[in-house]
Design a protein around this motif. Structure first.
Motif, mmCIF file in Angstrom:
data_model
loop_
_atom_site.group_PDB
_atom_site.id
_atom_site.type_symbol
_atom_site.label_atom_id
_atom_site.label_comp_id
_atom_site.label_asym_id
_atom_site.label_seq_id
_atom_site.Cartn_x
_atom_site.Cartn_y
_atom_site.Cartn_z
ATOM 1 N N ASP A 18 69.555 -98.536 -34.620
ATOM 2 C CA ASP A 18 68.997 -99.857 -34.314
ATOM 3 C C ASP A 18 68.332 -99.840 -32.943
ATOM 4 O OD1 ASP A 18 71.161 -99.673 -32.642
ATOM 5 O OD2 ASP A 18 72.235 -101.408 -33.437
ATOM 6 N N LYS A 19 67.888 -98.660 -32.550
ATOM 7 C CA LYS A 19 67.282 -98.472 -31.232
ATOM 8 C C LYS A 19 65.841 -98.964 -31.182
ATOM 9 C CE LYS A 19 66.391 -94.731 -27.896
ATOM 10 N NZ LYS A 19 66.523 -93.262 -27.651
ATOM 11 N N PHE A 20 65.160 -98.991 -32.331
ATOM 12 C CA PHE A 20 63.728 -99.275 -32.343
ATOM 13 C C PHE A 20 63.420 -100.564 -33.095
ATOM 14 C CE2 PHE A 20 64.361 -94.600 -32.737
ATOM 15 C CZ PHE A 20 64.000 -94.260 -31.437
ATOM 16 N N LYS A 21 62.290 -101.164 -32.744
ATOM 17 C CA LYS A 21 61.829 -102.365 -33.437
ATOM 18 C C LYS A 21 61.073 -102.022 -34.720
ATOM 19 C CE LYS A 21 61.468 -105.141 -29.228
ATOM 20 N NZ LYS A 21 60.565 -105.912 -28.331
ATOM 21 N N THR A 22 60.642 -100.779 -34.822
ATOM 22 C CA THR A 22 59.924 -100.333 -36.013
ATOM 23 C C THR A 22 60.737 -99.268 -36.742
ATOM 24 O OG1 THR A 22 58.716 -98.670 -34.735
ATOM 25 C CG2 THR A 22 57.667 -100.824 -35.026
ATOM 26 N N ALA A 23 60.401 -99.059 -37.995
ATOM 27 C CA ALA A 23 61.054 -98.043 -38.813
ATOM 28 C C ALA A 23 59.995 -97.123 -39.399
ATOM 29 C CB ALA A 23 61.867 -98.688 -39.931
ATOM 30 N N VAL A 24 60.416 -95.925 -39.761
ATOM 31 C CA VAL A 24 59.515 -94.931 -40.351
ATOM 32 C C VAL A 24 60.131 -94.402 -41.637
ATOM 33 C CG1 VAL A 24 58.612 -92.577 -40.097
ATOM 34 C CG2 VAL A 24 58.357 -94.209 -38.229
ATOM 35 N N VAL A 25 59.308 -94.337 -42.677
ATOM 36 C CA VAL A 25 59.665 -93.632 -43.908
ATOM 37 C C VAL A 25 58.583 -92.588 -44.129
ATOM 38 C CG1 VAL A 25 60.096 -93.787 -46.376
ATOM 39 C CG2 VAL A 25 60.729 -95.694 -44.886
ATOM 40 N N SER A 26 58.964 -91.335 -44.226
ATOM 41 C CA SER A 26 57.954 -90.297 -44.457
ATOM 42 C C SER A 26 58.330 -89.449 -45.657
ATOM 43 C CB SER A 26 57.767 -89.414 -43.223
ATOM 44 O OG SER A 26 58.771 -88.444 -43.108
ATOM 45 N N PHE A 27 57.312 -89.074 -46.399
ATOM 46 C CA PHE A 27 57.463 -88.280 -47.611
ATOM 47 C C PHE A 27 56.760 -86.956 -47.376
ATOM 48 C CE2 PHE A 27 58.696 -89.249 -52.044
ATOM 49 C CZ PHE A 27 58.410 -88.027 -52.619
ATOM 50 N N ASN A 28 57.510 -85.856 -47.418
ATOM 51 C CA ASN A 28 56.973 -84.532 -47.123
ATOM 52 C C ASN A 28 57.107 -83.624 -48.336
ATOM 53 O OD1 ASN A 28 56.804 -84.745 -43.924
ATOM 54 N ND2 ASN A 28 58.765 -85.613 -44.558
ATOM 55 N N MET A 29 55.987 -83.024 -48.740
ATOM 56 C CA MET A 29 55.983 -82.059 -49.838
ATOM 57 C C MET A 29 55.528 -80.720 -49.289
ATOM 58 S SD MET A 29 54.330 -84.418 -52.878
ATOM 59 C CE MET A 29 53.023 -85.038 -51.828
ATOM 60 N N ALA A 30 56.324 -79.675 -49.482
ATOM 61 C CA ALA A 30 56.052 -78.371 -48.891
ATOM 62 C C ALA A 30 55.789 -77.329 -49.963
ATOM 63 C CB ALA A 30 57.227 -77.924 -48.019
ATOM 64 N N MET A 31 54.726 -76.557 -49.742
ATOM 65 C CA MET A 31 54.347 -75.462 -50.643
ATOM 66 C C MET A 31 53.944 -74.259 -49.796
ATOM 67 S SD MET A 31 54.486 -76.380 -53.937
ATOM 68 C CE MET A 31 53.215 -75.607 -54.954
ATOM 69 N N PRO A 32 54.047 -73.043 -50.347
ATOM 70 C CA PRO A 32 53.618 -71.862 -49.588
ATOM 71 C C PRO A 32 52.111 -71.893 -49.322
ATOM 72 C CG PRO A 32 54.985 -71.234 -51.479
ATOM 73 C CD PRO A 32 54.641 -72.678 -51.658
ATOM 74 N N LEU A 33 51.699 -71.370 -48.174
ATOM 75 C CA LEU A 33 50.274 -71.205 -47.899
ATOM 76 C C LEU A 33 49.703 -70.171 -48.863
ATOM 77 C CD1 LEU A 33 50.310 -71.066 -43.992
ATOM 78 C CD2 LEU A 33 49.332 -72.901 -45.380
ATOM 79 N N ASP A 34 48.660 -70.571 -49.612
ATOM 80 C CA ASP A 34 48.052 -69.651 -50.575
ATOM 81 C C ASP A 34 46.603 -70.076 -50.813
ATOM 82 O OD1 ASP A 34 48.129 -71.866 -52.315
ATOM 83 O OD2 ASP A 34 49.974 -71.207 -53.260
ATOM 84 N N ASP A 35 45.997 -69.544 -51.839
ATOM 85 C CA ASP A 35 44.582 -69.816 -52.089
ATOM 86 C C ASP A 35 44.313 -71.238 -52.564
ATOM 87 O OD1 ASP A 35 43.944 -67.240 -51.366
ATOM 88 O OD2 ASP A 35 43.980 -66.458 -53.420
ATOM 89 N N ASN A 36 45.353 -72.000 -52.851
ATOM 90 C CA ASN A 36 45.169 -73.357 -53.369
ATOM 91 C C ASN A 36 45.379 -74.427 -52.307
ATOM 92 O OD1 ASN A 36 44.372 -74.752 -55.720
ATOM 93 N ND2 ASN A 36 46.467 -75.400 -56.129
ATOM 94 N N VAL A 37 45.334 -74.039 -51.032
ATOM 95 C CA VAL A 37 45.629 -75.001 -49.964
ATOM 96 C C VAL A 37 44.639 -76.166 -49.952
ATOM 97 C CG1 VAL A 37 46.907 -73.467 -48.419
ATOM 98 C CG2 VAL A 37 44.402 -73.515 -48.325
ATOM 99 N N SER A 38 43.362 -75.914 -50.228
ATOM 100 C CA SER A 38 42.366 -76.987 -50.144
ATOM 101 C C SER A 38 42.611 -78.074 -51.180
ATOM 102 C CB SER A 38 40.958 -76.416 -50.308
ATOM 103 O OG SER A 38 40.586 -75.644 -49.190
ATOM 104 N N ALA A 39 42.939 -77.668 -52.412
ATOM 105 C CA ALA A 39 43.210 -78.652 -53.459
ATOM 106 C C ALA A 39 44.416 -79.505 -53.111
ATOM 107 C CB ALA A 39 43.419 -77.946 -54.797
#
Length: 425
Positions: A18-39
């Motif tokens: 309860d330290k902050f007046k704002t809250a954060v929700v983040s969604f992270n999806m991780a994949m290996p670096l490969d030839d499909n990074v741009s897509a």
């Protein structure tokens, strides 16, 4: 920060505060670096503007306004040899909702809708949206060359790690982006939500069980083919390389890449952190006080330890005629540490600075979110306070050993032709 596992190999990192007046929700999806990074890199920017229920961007903006002006920000970055696709939502903390709304849960649900139920046209992303985001992604890639320090660092990584996945940009190349089709991006979206390592961070005063219930509505138990994330740590340089390019600049840029003889086990992490701080990590360091201030060789000169790949970067800006002298002076200061030519005061100051920096992670919900997002691929989570403990009792002998284990791999020089515009540092 507590870390729990939800269905479908999803981890939920929850920082109850309860330290902050704002809250954060983040969604992270991780994949290996490969030839499909741009897509994959285009996905967060496509997904952050709408969903199947609010397919019109104006309707989506109205929904954000109802959530007290909540904001969704897309990011793409690499951590080690992992590409992270991130959607972060900032809103007012639940404690300040006027009618007792569960804003954190509502934001989590909205993010889940964007990611798992996006706006589609005839079963695919709209041609208009794809065309727009391809253009913007190409602009992001091209803009890197305008940031000469970042460009020089990327070029060092490409040369130093040419046989490693770490050399791949998380955005890919302009050629790869231009070749993307709507069908390919759609297929990549399906593959990403089915196979990526997913971590959801929640920082605020919200109830964890309510957030978990929202996630379970959207995550399938059938995610059986989740990828394994791995970073190759090269502990020692095989040979010293030097690569030069000439640019239309007033000031040359140098980046040195050094192998730090570390891996994920972190056994020597504390010693390396203190050693790097003494070497070039702060204003009391040898690179700053000697190379930059006393010798006036560089406009800026500093080092950073990248623990997710075991690399120490040294970056500096110099007059072209001082390039060789600056490189020699930088390596001389490293040798001084290897010989033990530093004082206990250097150690004490470095430990104090590192502990202050680590404690600052808790100064904002955004910095807390980034700290834990960066650890999505590293297995066990390390907290800032735990890392502060790693540096607390480091001895001079441990620092000397760490310095002697560091080996120079590559020197990249972005040489100025003397005719470019003056750059701001």
């Amino acid at each position: 920060m507590t870390k729990n596992y939800c269905p479908g190999s999803i981890s939920l990192c929850f920082e109850k505060t309860d330290k902050f007046k704002t809250a954060v929700v983040s969604f992270n999806m991780a994949m290996p670096l490969d030839d499909n990074v741009s897509a994959r890199a285009i996905l967060p920017y496509l997904l952050c503007r709408s969903n199947s229920e609010q397919s019109d961007e104006l309707d989506f903006s109205r929904m954000l306004a109802k959530l007290y002006g909540a904001k969704i920000t897309p990011y793409v970055r690499k951590v080690g040899e992992t590409q992270i696709l991130n959607l972060t939502m900032n809103t007012v903390d639940d404690r300040f909702a006027l009618d007792g709304e569960k804003l954190c849960s509502e934001c989590t649900e909205l993010l889940c809708k964007c990611i798992f139920s996006p706006a589609l046209v005839n079963g695919c992303f709209s041609d208009e949206a794809v065309t727009r985001e391809k253009r913007l992604l190409c602009e992001r890639i091209n803009s890197l060359k305008d940031e000469k320090r970042l460009y020089a660092k990327q070029r060092l990584e490409e040369e130093m790690c040419s046989c490693e996945a770490f050399s791949i940009s998380p955005y890919g190349t302009v050629e790869q982006v231009n070749a993307l089709t709507g069908e390919q991006i759609y297929t990549t979206w399906i593959d990403t939500i089915e196979r990526s390592v997913i971590q959801i961070n929640v920082i605020g005063s919200a109830d964890k069980k309510e957030t978990e219930q929202v996630i379970k509505k959207y995550i399938s138990d059938e995610r059986k083919n989740v990828v394994s994330l791995h970073t190759e740590f090269v502990t020692s340089a095989y040979e010293e390389k030097r690569v030069e390019e000439t640019e239309h600049l007033k000031q040359s840029k140098i980046v040195l890449g050094l192998r730090a003889n570390m891996t994920y086990d972190r056994d020597n992490l504390g010693a390396l952190m203190v050693m790097n701080s003494i070497f070039g990590g702060d204003v009391h360091s040898k690179l700053f006080t000697n190379v930059r201030e006393k010798q006036s060789l560089c406009y800026y000169c500093g080092s950073s330890l990248y623990r997710y790949k075991g690399i120490i970067y040294v970056q500096c800006g110099v007059e072209t005629e001082n390039i060789d002298k600056a490189v020699s002076s930088i390596l001389f200061e490293l040798n001084e540490i290897r010989k033990g030519n530093f004082a206990q005061d250097d150690i004490d100051m470095s430990v104090l600075k590192l502990k202050d920096t680590l404690h600052c992670v808790y100064d904002s919900p955004e910095s807390i979110d980034i700290w834990y997002s960066n650890q999505i691929a590293s297995g066990a989570v390390i907290h800032p306070d735990e890392m502060a403990e790693l540096v607390k009792n480091i001895s001079k002998e441990e620092i000397i050993i760490a310095a002697n284990d560091v080996t120079l791999d590559t020197v990249f020089v972005l040489k100025a032709d003397g005719e470019g515009q003056e750059e701001e540092e």
